[in-house]
Design a protein around this motif. Structure first.
Motif, PDB file in Angstrom:
ATOM      1  N   VAL A  88      18.809 -57.340 -13.919  1.00 54.51           N
ATOM      2  CA  VAL A  88      17.912 -57.962 -12.947  1.00 54.51           C
ATOM      3  C   VAL A  88      16.496 -58.026 -13.504  1.00 54.51           C
ATOM      4  CG1 VAL A  88      16.872 -57.740 -10.657  1.00 54.51           C
ATOM      5  CG2 VAL A  88      19.286 -57.189 -10.979  1.00 54.51           C
ATOM      6  N   PHE A  89      15.865 -59.188 -13.323  1.00 61.80           N
ATOM      7  CA  PHE A  89      14.454 -59.390 -13.649  1.00 61.80           C
ATOM      8  C   PHE A  89      13.760 -59.893 -12.389  1.00 61.80           C
ATOM      9  CE2 PHE A  89      16.842 -59.649 -17.487  1.00 61.80           C
ATOM     10  CZ  PHE A  89      16.057 -59.003 -18.434  1.00 61.80           C
ATOM     11  N   LEU A  90      12.525 -59.447 -12.197  1.00 64.61           N
ATOM     12  CA  LEU A  90      11.808 -59.744 -10.958  1.00 64.61           C
ATOM     13  C   LEU A  90      10.411 -60.257 -11.261  1.00 64.61           C
ATOM     14  CD1 LEU A  90      12.692 -56.419  -9.091  1.00 64.61           C
ATOM     15  CD2 LEU A  90      13.856 -58.614  -8.820  1.00 64.61           C
ATOM     16  N   ASN A  91       9.919 -61.167 -10.398  1.00 59.72           N
ATOM     17  CA  ASN A  91       8.515 -61.531 -10.468  1.00 59.72           C
ATOM     18  C   ASN A  91       7.949 -61.664  -9.056  1.00 59.72           C
ATOM     19  OD1 ASN A  91       9.150 -64.109  -9.464  1.00 59.72           O
ATOM     20  ND2 ASN A  91       8.797 -65.170 -11.385  1.00 59.72           N
ATOM     21  N   GLY A  92       6.652 -61.916  -8.960  1.00 63.97           N
ATOM     22  CA  GLY A  92       6.020 -62.093  -7.662  1.00 63.97           C
ATOM     23  C   GLY A  92       6.209 -60.895  -6.755  1.00 63.97           C
ATOM     24  N   LEU A  93       6.372 -61.178  -5.460  1.00 65.22           N
ATOM     25  CA  LEU A  93       6.539 -60.108  -4.474  1.00 65.22           C
ATOM     26  C   LEU A  93       7.888 -59.416  -4.568  1.00 65.22           C
ATOM     27  CD1 LEU A  93       4.861 -61.715  -1.321  1.00 65.22           C
ATOM     28  CD2 LEU A  93       4.064 -59.733  -2.608  1.00 65.22           C
ATOM     29  N   ALA A  94       8.789 -59.927  -5.386  1.00 69.91           N
ATOM     30  CA  ALA A  94      10.086 -59.253  -5.553  1.00 69.91           C
ATOM     31  C   ALA A  94       9.972 -57.985  -6.385  1.00 69.91           C
ATOM     32  CB  ALA A  94      11.095 -60.195  -6.193  1.00 69.91           C
ATOM     33  N   ARG A  95       8.844 -57.799  -7.073  1.00 69.63           N
ATOM     34  CA  ARG A  95       8.686 -56.574  -7.859  1.00 69.63           C
ATOM     35  C   ARG A  95       8.869 -55.360  -6.957  1.00 69.63           C
ATOM     36  NH1 ARG A  95       4.986 -56.841 -12.662  1.00 69.63           N
ATOM     37  NH2 ARG A  95       4.365 -54.776 -11.972  1.00 69.63           N
ATOM     38  N   GLY A  96       9.701 -54.436  -7.398  1.00 69.64           N
ATOM     39  CA  GLY A  96       9.999 -53.249  -6.609  1.00 69.64           C
ATOM     40  C   GLY A  96      11.242 -53.393  -5.755  1.00 69.64           C
ATOM     41  N   CYS A  97      11.758 -54.606  -5.577  1.00 67.84           N
ATOM     42  CA  CYS A  97      12.974 -54.778  -4.782  1.00 67.84           C
ATOM     43  C   CYS A  97      14.178 -54.131  -5.463  1.00 67.84           C
ATOM     44  CB  CYS A  97      13.229 -56.256  -4.515  1.00 67.84           C
ATOM     45  SG  CYS A  97      12.083 -56.952  -3.288  1.00 67.84           S
ATOM     46  N   VAL A  98      14.128 -54.017  -6.771  1.00 72.10           N
ATOM     47  CA  VAL A  98      14.988 -53.103  -7.532  1.00 72.10           C
ATOM     48  C   VAL A  98      14.023 -52.168  -8.248  1.00 72.10           C
ATOM     49  CG1 VAL A  98      16.636 -52.864  -9.422  1.00 72.10           C
ATOM     50  CG2 VAL A  98      16.862 -54.765  -7.804  1.00 72.10           C
ATOM     51  N   PRO A  99      14.128 -50.853  -8.038  1.00 75.12           N
ATOM     52  CA  PRO A  99      13.137 -49.936  -8.616  1.00 75.12           C
ATOM     53  C   PRO A  99      13.056 -50.048 -10.131  1.00 75.12           C
ATOM     54  CG  PRO A  99      14.509 -48.812  -6.995  1.00 75.12           C
ATOM     55  CD  PRO A  99      15.129 -50.159  -7.210  1.00 75.12           C
ATOM     56  N   ALA A 100      11.862 -49.805 -10.657  1.00 79.18           N
ATOM     57  CA  ALA A 100      11.636 -49.952 -12.097  1.00 79.18           C
ATOM     58  C   ALA A 100      12.480 -48.997 -12.926  1.00 79.18           C
ATOM     59  CB  ALA A 100      10.154 -49.738 -12.411  1.00 79.18           C
ATOM     60  N   ASP A 101      12.956 -47.895 -12.331  1.00 74.25           N
ATOM     61  CA  ASP A 101      13.798 -46.955 -13.077  1.00 74.25           C
ATOM     62  C   ASP A 101      15.286 -47.109 -12.746  1.00 74.25           C
ATOM     63  OD1 ASP A 101      13.547 -46.016 -10.496  1.00 74.25           O
ATOM     64  OD2 ASP A 101      12.797 -44.033 -11.038  1.00 74.25           O
ATOM     65  N   HIS A 102      15.664 -48.194 -12.101  1.00 72.05           N
ATOM     66  CA  HIS A 102      17.072 -48.464 -11.809  1.00 72.05           C
ATOM     67  C   HIS A 102      17.781 -48.881 -13.096  1.00 72.05           C
ATOM     68  CE1 HIS A 102      20.643 -50.411 -10.155  1.00 72.05           C
ATOM     69  NE2 HIS A 102      20.390 -49.819  -9.000  1.00 72.05           N
ATOM     70  N   PRO A 103      19.027 -48.459 -13.308  1.00 74.36           N
ATOM     71  CA  PRO A 103      19.738 -48.803 -14.548  1.00 74.36           C
ATOM     72  C   PRO A 103      19.899 -50.300 -14.784  1.00 74.36           C
ATOM     73  CG  PRO A 103      20.886 -47.039 -13.374  1.00 74.36           C
ATOM     74  CD  PRO A 103      19.806 -47.516 -12.466  1.00 74.36           C
ATOM     75  N   GLN A 104      19.905 -51.110 -13.717  1.00 71.16           N
ATOM     76  CA  GLN A 104      20.091 -52.555 -13.887  1.00 71.16           C
ATOM     77  C   GLN A 104      18.774 -53.325 -13.926  1.00 71.16           C
ATOM     78  OE1 GLN A 104      23.701 -51.943 -14.705  1.00 71.16           O
ATOM     79  NE2 GLN A 104      22.997 -54.053 -14.666  1.00 71.16           N
ATOM     80  N   PHE A 105      17.640 -52.615 -13.842  1.00 70.20           N
ATOM     81  CA  PHE A 105      16.354 -53.299 -13.902  1.00 70.20           C
ATOM     82  C   PHE A 105      15.869 -53.405 -15.344  1.00 70.20           C
ATOM     83  CE2 PHE A 105      11.729 -53.148 -14.238  1.00 70.20           C
ATOM     84  CZ  PHE A 105      11.390 -54.297 -13.544  1.00 70.20           C
ATOM     85  N   PHE A 106      15.390 -54.598 -15.693  1.00 72.78           N
ATOM     86  CA  PHE A 106      14.822 -54.850 -17.007  1.00 72.78           C
ATOM     87  C   PHE A 106      13.542 -55.654 -16.815  1.00 72.78           C
ATOM     88  CE2 PHE A 106      19.329 -54.379 -17.520  1.00 72.78           C
ATOM     89  CZ  PHE A 106      19.528 -53.787 -18.765  1.00 72.78           C
ATOM     90  N   SER A 107      12.638 -55.557 -17.776  1.00 78.16           N
ATOM     91  CA  SER A 107      11.448 -56.410 -17.738  1.00 78.16           C
ATOM     92  C   SER A 107      11.093 -56.938 -19.129  1.00 78.16           C
ATOM     93  CB  SER A 107      10.260 -55.656 -17.147  1.00 78.16           C
ATOM     94  OG  SER A 107       9.947 -54.507 -17.919  1.00 78.16           O
ATOM     95  N   ARG A 108      11.051 -56.068 -20.127  1.00 76.36           N
ATOM     96  CA  ARG A 108      10.621 -56.487 -21.463  1.00 76.36           C
ATOM     97  C   ARG A 108      11.637 -57.384 -22.158  1.00 76.36           C
ATOM     98  NH1 ARG A 108       7.903 -53.027 -18.900  1.00 76.36           N
ATOM     99  NH2 ARG A 108       6.224 -51.812 -19.879  1.00 76.36           N
TER     100      ARG A 108
END
Length: 474
Positions: free
Chosen positions: A165-185
């Motif tokens: 999962v990748f998030l932008n805008g107000l969706a940031r935090g809808c999957v926590p940054a330390d969740h195993p399925q969260f990615f950003s870089r």
């Protein structure tokens, strides 16, 4: 849902940028405007102007009360329309003589839309079939997911189907940054390499390269509460418009396990870890004035998990969007795709009033301070302890660096170097700190949060550092 009240004439014209930002962010805001008296209309009353024609392009509905008795119904309608998908601002203005008149009290309770009660979109089976056959699926979710309150449904989907999962805008935090399925870089690699992309509540605008951020062979499934206002810039394989939470749950249930995706997740996690490791040099940079990345390295250690972070700036806030972790919905706000500077103090004021028990941190450039910095007076007068962290590089960085790259020189891109904005905040009754070296920063941040006052930590940052933009903004 928010409500704003603007006085007639210049009050409404001054609110146009805020309305445009609300429109771009899908923010359900009801704006109530004053209006010159109906009995004197056309005679030249103070601040007499018809607001509706120039407000209408920025709102879902714009109405003027035709009598005192119409006021309750118009307000109810504005509230309902603002919350109907797609969410957005509405406007009602009231002639002054009607405001001071009487009318019968309206009967009946107001019923407002609930995004969690909206049914799933039609066509889930087609999208589920694509997802079942996908070996490299990805989710790209944005602000529309947040307004649809679909964060729990998204977490269930990404966990059960093992989707990055990748998030932008107000969706940031809808999957926590330390969740195993969260990615950003790893976003660039993931979007380009995906065979199926679920694009949820975010348009394919400049933030997604007008669709070019995805691979040529990526099959895109567009999911939202309503069809987008503009055509997609590239063909999509499926469209699902309805209750976003219900749609994601139906997609998860229909798609089933969807195959083994461990290798895809491991590949992206390796890229994610490598890119995070490559940031360490900048995060620990000891230069003075400071590198913006060092500012955020120190700030991250002071922020609590549920801190609300507001961004109001160019290059300085771009670095924050890259490295500040968000763990809960509603904990990151910035001007959004309309990019209107000066919005930060108002956002921060509202956030702290709504969540007085949380840290609220306003990130702003020195240029952004010039738009609305005097709102620290408002924070002081109302006793609202927001902590501002300023990246003070003495330039309009987002303008200066591109001009010098293109032309070899810059025009009107200089601000006063090392200006003591912290003393301005102190003069208004707040707490001020000046930071010129990295070792000064964390103690200054801790003192600011402990002060119990509106505060500004004025951090001198290196004007030679430019955020490395690669996207086509136009």
């Amino acid at each position: 849902m928010g409500v704003a009240a603007l006085t007639a004439g210049p009050g409404v014209t001054n609110g146009m940028s805020a309305l445009a930002s609300a429109q771009a962010n899908g923010s359900p805001v009801v704006v109530l405007g004053g209006r010159a008296p109906a009995m004197r209309w056309g005679m030249g009353s103070l601040q007499e102007i018809d607001h509706v024609p120039f407000v209408a392009p920025l709102v879902k509905s714009a109405r003027t009360a035709g009598s005192p008795g119409e006021i309750p119904g118009l307000v109810d309608e504005a509230l309902r329309v603002a919350l109907e998908p797609p969410t957005g601002p509405t406007f009602v203005d009231f002639p002054l003589d009607y405001v001071f008149s009487e009318a019968p009290v309206a009967e009946g309770a107001l019923s407002l839309p609930d995004p969690l009660s909206a049914p799933a979109a039609e066509g889930v089976e087609q999208a589920a079939e694509l997802l079942r056959g996908a070996g490299r699926p990805v989710v790209m979710a944005g602000t529309g997911l947040y307004w649809a309150r679909a964060e729990d449904a998204l977490r269930r989907l990404c966990e059960e189907l093992s989707i990055p999962v990748f998030l932008n805008g107000l969706a940031r935090g809808c999957v926590p940054a330390d969740h195993p399925q969260f990615f950003s870089r790893a976003r660039s690699s993931a979007l380009k390499g995906a065979d199926v992309a679920l694009v949820i509540g975010v348009p394919m605008d400049f933030r997604l390269g007008f669709g070019a951020s995805f691979g040529d062979e990526t099959q895109i499934v567009s999911i939202g509460s309503a069809p987008p206002p503009r055509p997609h810039p590239r063909p999509v394989a499926a469209e699902l418009y309805g209750g976003v939470a219900a749609t994601l749950d139906a997609l998860r249930e229909t798609a089933g396990g969807g195959g083994v995706r461990g290798e895809w997740n491991r590949r992206l996690r390796t890229i994610e870890n490598e890119k995070r490791a490559a940031e360490q040099e900048e995060l620990r940079d000891d230069r003075a004035p400071l590198h913006p990345m060092r500012v955020y390295h120190e700030l991250q250690a002071v922020l609590e998990r549920d801190a609300i972070v507001i961004g109001d700036g160019g290059d300085f806030v771009s670095y924050a969007g890259r490295v500040i972790d968000t763990h809960e919905p509603g904990c990151w706000m910035d001007p959004g795709p309309f990019g209107c500077l000066g919005s930060g103090p108002g956002f921060a004021l509202a956030a702290k009033l709504a969540r007085p028990d949380r840290q609220v941190c306003l990130l702003l450039g020195d240029g952004a301070f010039g738009f609305a910095g005097m709102e620290f007076d408002t924070l002081v007068r109302h006793g609202v302890p927001v902590v501002g962290v300023m990246g003070n590089n003495g330039i309009w960085g987002l303008e200066k660096h591109p001009m010098e790259f293109l032309y070899g020189y810059s025009v009107a891109a200089e601000l006063q170097p090392e200006l003591r904005y912290d003393r301005v905040v102190e003069a208004l009754g707040g707490h001020g700190e000046l930071v010129s070296r990295p070792d000064e920063l964390r103690p200054a941040l801790e003192r600011a949060f402990a002060s119990g006052k509106p505060a500004l930590v004025n951090v001198l940052t290196d004007p030679s550092v430019a955020y490395p933009r690669r996207s086509n903004l136009a």
